[in-house]
Design a protein around this motif. Structure first.
Motif, PDB file in Angstrom:
ATOM      1  N   LEU A  84       0.823  -1.212   0.000  1.00 46.42           N
ATOM      2  CA  LEU A  84       0.000   0.000   0.000  1.00 46.42           C
ATOM      3  C   LEU A  84       0.855   1.260   0.000  1.00 46.42           C
ATOM      4  N   ARG A  85       0.413   2.242  -0.746  1.00 46.63           N
ATOM      5  CA  ARG A  85       0.956   3.600  -0.647  1.00 46.63           C
ATOM      6  C   ARG A  85      -0.200   4.499  -0.228  1.00 46.63           C
ATOM      7  N   LYS A  86      -0.184   4.897   1.038  1.00 42.38           N
ATOM      8  CA  LYS A  86      -1.307   5.621   1.610  1.00 42.38           C
ATOM      9  C   LYS A  86      -1.479   6.992   0.974  1.00 42.38           C
ATOM     10  N   GLY A  87      -2.752   7.373   0.777  1.00 42.26           N
ATOM     11  CA  GLY A  87      -3.071   8.690   0.269  1.00 42.26           C
ATOM     12  C   GLY A  87      -3.315   9.675   1.384  1.00 42.26           C
ATOM     13  N   THR A  88      -3.644  10.888   1.008  1.00 42.24           N
ATOM     14  CA  THR A  88      -3.832  11.963   1.984  1.00 42.24           C
ATOM     15  C   THR A  88      -5.282  12.151   2.375  1.00 42.24           C
ATOM     16  N   ARG A  89      -6.196  11.518   1.655  1.00 46.92           N
ATOM     17  CA  ARG A  89      -7.625  11.707   1.897  1.00 46.92           C
ATOM     18  C   ARG A  89      -8.100  10.688   2.919  1.00 46.92           C
ATOM     19  N   PRO A  90      -8.544  11.101   4.078  1.00 45.79           N
ATOM     20  CA  PRO A  90      -8.996  10.143   5.100  1.00 45.79           C
ATOM     21  C   PRO A  90     -10.170   9.310   4.571  1.00 45.79           C
ATOM     22  N   LYS A 146       2.654  12.254  -2.794  1.00 52.23           N
ATOM     23  CA  LYS A 146       1.477  11.806  -2.066  1.00 52.23           C
ATOM     24  C   LYS A 146       0.245  12.057  -2.931  1.00 52.23           C
ATOM     25  N   THR A 147      -0.591  11.059  -3.080  1.00 50.60           N
ATOM     26  CA  THR A 147      -1.831  11.201  -3.844  1.00 50.60           C
ATOM     27  C   THR A 147      -3.014  11.270  -2.885  1.00 50.60           C
ATOM     28  N   PRO A 148      -4.104  11.921  -3.297  1.00 46.88           N
ATOM     29  CA  PRO A 148      -5.300  11.901  -2.449  1.00 46.88           C
ATOM     30  C   PRO A 148      -5.801  10.482  -2.175  1.00 46.88           C
ATOM     31  N   ASP A 149      -5.924   9.662  -3.220  1.00 48.83           N
ATOM     32  CA  ASP A 149      -6.378   8.289  -3.056  1.00 48.83           C
ATOM     33  C   ASP A 149      -5.219   7.371  -2.681  1.00 48.83           C
ATOM     34  N   ASP A 150      -5.522   6.336  -1.918  1.00 51.54           N
ATOM     35  CA  ASP A 150      -4.540   5.287  -1.691  1.00 51.54           C
ATOM     36  C   ASP A 150      -4.256   4.569  -3.010  1.00 51.54           C
ATOM     37  N   ILE A 151      -3.037   4.118  -3.172  1.00 56.12           N
ATOM     38  CA  ILE A 151      -2.678   3.275  -4.317  1.00 56.12           C
ATOM     39  C   ILE A 151      -2.240   1.920  -3.767  1.00 56.12           C
ATOM     40  N   LEU A 152      -2.928   0.885  -4.189  1.00 51.16           N
ATOM     41  CA  LEU A 152      -2.598  -0.470  -3.771  1.00 51.16           C
ATOM     42  C   LEU A 152      -1.899  -1.182  -4.923  1.00 51.16           C
ATOM     43  N   PHE A 153      -0.651  -1.544  -4.706  1.00 54.00           N
ATOM     44  CA  PHE A 153       0.096  -2.308  -5.702  1.00 54.00           C
ATOM     45  C   PHE A 153      -0.108  -3.796  -5.406  1.00 54.00           C
ATOM     46  N   VAL A 154      -0.375  -4.574  -6.457  1.00 51.09           N
ATOM     47  CA  VAL A 154      -0.714  -5.980  -6.277  1.00 51.09           C
ATOM     48  C   VAL A 154       0.015  -6.837  -7.308  1.00 51.09           C
ATOM     49  N   GLY A 155       0.651  -7.893  -6.829  1.00 54.50           N
ATOM     50  CA  GLY A 155       1.107  -8.963  -7.705  1.00 54.50           C
ATOM     51  C   GLY A 155       0.097 -10.092  -7.586  1.00 54.50           C
ATOM     52  N   THR A 156      -0.673 -10.332  -8.646  1.00 51.34           N
ATOM     53  CA  THR A 156      -1.782 -11.281  -8.559  1.00 51.34           C
ATOM     54  C   THR A 156      -1.363 -12.691  -8.961  1.00 51.34           C
ATOM     55  N   LEU A 164      -1.156   8.619 -11.598  1.00 54.28           N
ATOM     56  CA  LEU A 164      -1.249   9.791 -10.714  1.00 54.28           C
ATOM     57  C   LEU A 164      -2.491  10.615 -11.032  1.00 54.28           C
ATOM     58  N   ALA A 165      -2.789  10.771 -12.309  1.00 53.58           N
ATOM     59  CA  ALA A 165      -3.987  11.548 -12.686  1.00 53.58           C
ATOM     60  C   ALA A 165      -5.245  10.884 -12.163  1.00 53.58           C
ATOM     61  N   VAL A 166      -5.341   9.581 -12.285  1.00 54.98           N
ATOM     62  CA  VAL A 166      -6.535   8.848 -11.830  1.00 54.98           C
ATOM     63  C   VAL A 166      -6.616   8.846 -10.313  1.00 54.98           C
ATOM     64  N   ALA A 167      -5.486   8.840  -9.628  1.00 57.23           N
ATOM     65  CA  ALA A 167      -5.472   8.835  -8.153  1.00 57.23           C
ATOM     66  C   ALA A 167      -5.667  10.218  -7.560  1.00 57.23           C
ATOM     67  N   GLY A 168      -5.961  11.219  -8.402  1.00 61.32           N
ATOM     68  CA  GLY A 168      -6.336  12.533  -7.907  1.00 61.32           C
ATOM     69  C   GLY A 168      -5.198  13.496  -7.658  1.00 61.32           C
ATOM     70  N   TYR A 169      -3.988  13.173  -8.113  1.00 65.65           N
ATOM     71  CA  TYR A 169      -2.832  14.042  -7.883  1.00 65.65           C
ATOM     72  C   TYR A 169      -2.950  15.262  -8.792  1.00 65.65           C
TER      73      TYR A 169
END
Length: 434
Positions: free
Chosen positions: A107-113, A171-181, A428-433
């Motif tokens: 996880l890369r935590k965002g700034t938006r609670p 830091k992005t507003p939304d959290d970004i979850l990186f996943v190896g599926t 970054l654009a989609v995550a609200g940066y």
């Protein structure tokens, strides 16, 4: 994840998106989308992230090699998952874990609670069976090995994006979850991403989904090709080829099934296909087989068309069995068939004017690239089937011979850096940066 729960508009959306075939020109990004992208690209922090991507190009290549050389055949991804989780930790991700299905999460935590999640994924598994040699051979600006592109390079690419974000302190507003599926290939049936959306700890929070799983400098996947896969086991009494001649033969019913499958008419658009793919059974050249088996793959860009070809196929199976039992003696026993569904991937689509598509288009157009929209079977299928905006984006600019033992990936710095830069800009654009 039942198709009956998918919004009805997705079928119509998919038909509209793909009516012109496998590739279609994208909608023009709006002026507002272009402004967002330009604003992000101008930020010192983004330029620092791009610099980090450039500086770690050799590390990106090294990670491709290291990951490729850890075997990850279907259902046996654990060794690669363990190594990848450690790579996530070193890349600055938090809450790193291997979940109950075997996915690697970071996880890369965002700034938006309480904010939503944007998922960035690549798959751990390869299509190749256990025992396949996976030693990487380098020839100039190409790497050769089974699975070196699909999707070892996708894993290395998303890892480099996470490292660049950490290096630049973005830091992005939304959290970004990186996943190896796990389970993207073959009979894995998208089990990793199904778990992520269905029962995983982040269920219900995902608002957008990226799969890094393609090799090109302009290809996006916005249509999820659905598939049905069956394993049919035909059985009968068997017997000596001379002494028991005249008894029913399960191989005849199998053969008739294949013949009748290839008589089924399917539309060119939405593209719909089928394949009798794997066959086996029998014991000796001088024995009527007691058991034979067949595996069949059916695919379509349309859930409705996939259902049609599935029904026609199953009817053909029944006719073939009945025909054999009517044509020869069932004195010892009739021919029977066990029909087992071994793969069921949902069809879906992300509408062409969705924000995720527009922003990705604007990002790529900022470098003079006009993306082409296509369809395919990737981890994005599950998100699309649930009505969650999803997009499959490139892992590298150049590669070929996927799913073959001489698969290769291009590692030239200019092209590969451009793809990683544009993928980062899109995410970054989609995550609200802003």
């Amino acid at each position: 994840m039942s198709r009956s729960n998918r919004p009805a508009l997705l079928g119509a959306a998919l038909a509209c998106v793909l009516a012109a075939g496998a590739q279609a020109a994208p909608p023009a990004a709006t002026p507002a989308d272009a402004r967002i992208v330009r604003g992000i690209a101008a930020k010192p922090a983004f330029r620092a992230a791009v610099k980090a991507l450039e500086q770690e190009h050799d590390a990106w290549v090294a990670n491709i090699i290291a990951l490729t050389e850890i075997p990850a055949p279907p259902f046996k991804e654990a060794a690669r998952a363990t190594a990848y989780a450690e790579m996530f930790r070193k890349a600055g991700l938090t809450d790193v874990e291997i979940d109950a299905e075997g996915n690697v999460l970071g996880l890369r935590k965002g700034t938006r609670p309480g904010g939503k999640l944007v998922v960035v994924s690549a798959h751990l598994d390869t299509v190749f069976p256990e025992g396949t040699p996976v030693k990487v051979r380098r020839d100039g600006e190409r790497l050769y090995a089974p699975g070196v592109g699909d999707d070892s390079t996708g894993l290395a690419t998303q890892l480099s994006l996470a490292k660049a974000l950490d290096a630049a302190g973005i830091k992005t507003p939304d959290d970004i979850l990186f996943v190896g599926t796990v389970g993207e290939e073959g009979l894995g049936d998208l089990r990793g991403v199904r778990h992520l959306f269905g029962t995983g700890k982040y269920k219900g929070r995902i608002r957008a989904f990226f799969s890094i799983d393609g090799t090109s400098d302009d290809g996006f996947t916005i249509g999820g090709v659905g598939s049905k896969r069956y394993r049919l086991t035909f059985s009968g009494p068997g017997g000596h080829s001379f002494g028991a001649f005249g008894l029913v033969n399960p191989l005849t019913a199998l053969s008739q099934t294949v013949v009748d499958l290839y008589k089924i008419e399917v539309p060119k658009s939405p593209k719909t296909t089928y394949s009798a793919s794997v066959v086996g059974g029998g014991t000796s050249v001088n024995a009527i087989p007691r058991e034979v088996w067949l595996e069949v793959d059916m695919r379509s860009e349309s859930a409705a068309e996939l259902a049609k070809v599935e029904r026609a196929f199953l009817a053909a199976v029944d006719r073939a069995v009945a025909g054999e039992n009517a044509a020869r003696s069932i004195a010892e026993a009739p021919v029977k068939v066990d029909v087992k569904l071994v793969g069921d991937r949902p069809a879906g689509a992300t509408v062409a004017d969705a924000e995720i598509v527009r922003l990705a288009t604007a990002a790529y157009q900022s470098e003079g690239i006009t993306p082409q929209m296509g369809s395919g079977s990737t981890d994005s299928n599950v998100a699309m089937s649930l009505g969650i905006p999803a997009l499959t984006i490139p892992r590298a600019a150049d590669g070929g011979r996927g799913h073959s033992v001489d698969e290769w990936i291009g590692i030239g710095k200019e092209g590969s850096l451009k793809i990683r830069k544009l993928d980062l800009l899109t995410i970054l654009a989609v995550a609200g940066y802003r």
